[in-house]
Design a protein around this motif. Structure first.
Motif: not given
Ligand code: F6P
Length: 343
Positions: A241-263
């Motif tokens: 009701e104050f206009g905030h979205v529920r945050l979350g997910g940056i950790g998983s997104r980052l973990a995927n990218e790290i695994e892809q880039v570094t192996g």
């Protein structure tokens, strides 16, 4: 005096200690009669409350949550919301209303004050990002929980040669990430204040591997953003009701990218509401108690439209407007110091 209290917004370890401080000093020292509205502003809108006296507060200082419960209700979203609140205050013959909450809850307290009602605020958020005060209660507890989690993740990360990405709370400011990251010996800390480059994060991790350290801990605040994509990762499209979205997910997104880039094998862990649950630390119990006693003293000194505030080691008060201007960001010097330990 007749005084109302409410707890609004996300819960926070130490809320019960604030209530206890207000009730103890109010009833025993000033002879006040105190009522607690249920579930934040919802209880004031609906005139739902419970009397609070000396028998209401034994055994609550160490309890998490709030005996008054809480909600993210915004009276401005309800038909004649502000008028209903005024009616509740008048019908209960309240001399003052103490709102314990973060910027959303306190913004309503400020509006009511501007409309002529006698309100006092107490700063509450585990994110520790309210302006007008040096520390919010609940933050220390969240940092201790996150630090313990990081300590535990260290041993399993090391055993498996893994990268562990730990997502902690912090919508607009990375106080929990920075403090728990420093205390837990994190190898990278990512905060909303500083959008990050994934390649640079991976370089830091590769640098560690080159030194023979085959595991790493990355702490990321839920509100952290990737440099070329400044949107925050969210869990659901709906807003409160104050206009905030529920945050979350940056950790998983980052973990995927790290695994892809570094192996390197990488896992994400989201600490979530564990950071807000359970007993407050001794520091938070003391700070919350001081805030509670200060709030009822402010009522009796007639300091309305103001918020209890910690400045250095001392309790004082500031206008509510000072708390509401903008979020208090992580001190860049502190973050720079933390980065000495990256990679
Ligand atoms: O504002 C405090 C906070 O804990 C934020 O860090 C987080 O984004 C939010 O509350 C979560 O709120 P909810 O309890 O509504 O999921």
């Amino acid at each position: 005096m007749r005084v109302g209290i409410l707890t609004g917004g996300g819960d926070c370890p130490g809320l019960n200690a604030v209530i206890r401080g207000i009730v103890r000093k109010g009833t025993m020292f000033y002879g006040d009669s105190i009522i607690g509205f249920m579930e934040g502003w919802r209880g004031v809108l609906e005139n739902r409350f419970q009397p609070l006296d000396i028998d209401s507060i034994p055994g609550i200082i160490h309890r998490g949550g709030t005996i008054l419960r809480t909600s993210r209700t915004n009276p401005a979203k309800y038909e004649n919301g502000m008028d209903k609140i005024r009616a509740t205050i008048q019908n209960n013959k309240l001399d003052a209303l103490i709102a314990i909450g973060g910027d959303d809850t306190l913004s309503v307290a400020k509006k009511l004050f501007d409309l002529g009602m006698k309100t006092v605020g107490v700063p509450k958020t585990i994110d520790n990002d309210l302006s007008g005060t040096d520390f919010c209660f609940g933050f220390d507890t969240a940092v201790n929980i996150a630090t313990e989690a990081i300590d535990r993740l260290h041993t399993t990360a090391e055993a498996h040669n893994r990268v562990m990405v730990v997502e902690v709370m912090g919508r607009d400011a990375g106080w929990i990430a920075t403090y728990s990251g420093i205390a837990g010996g994190a190898d990278v800390i990512l905060v909303p204040e500083k959008p990050f480059d994934i390649q640079q994060v991976c370089e830091l991790l590769k640098h560690r591997h080159a030194r023979g350290k085959y595991f790493s801990i990355v702490v990321v605040a839920e509100g952290a953003k990737i440099a070329d994509d400044e949107s925050q990762s969210t869990q659901a499209g709906t807003r409160d009701e104050f206009g905030h979205v529920r945050l979350g997910g940056i950790g998983s997104r980052l973990a995927n990218e790290i695994e892809q880039v570094t192996g390197y094998e990488t896992r994400a862990v989201i600490l979530g509401h564990i950071q807000r649950g359970g007993s407050p630390t001794a520091y938070d119990r003391v700070l919350a108690t001081r805030y509670g006693v200060q709030a009822i003293d402010m009522v009796h000194r007639g300091e309305f439209g103001r918020m209890a505030s910690l400045r250095g080691q001392s309790l004082t008060s500031v206008p509510l407007s000072e708390a509401l201007g903008s979020n208090r960001k992580v001190d860049p010097e502190l973050y720079d110091m933390a980065s000495v330990f990256f990679g």
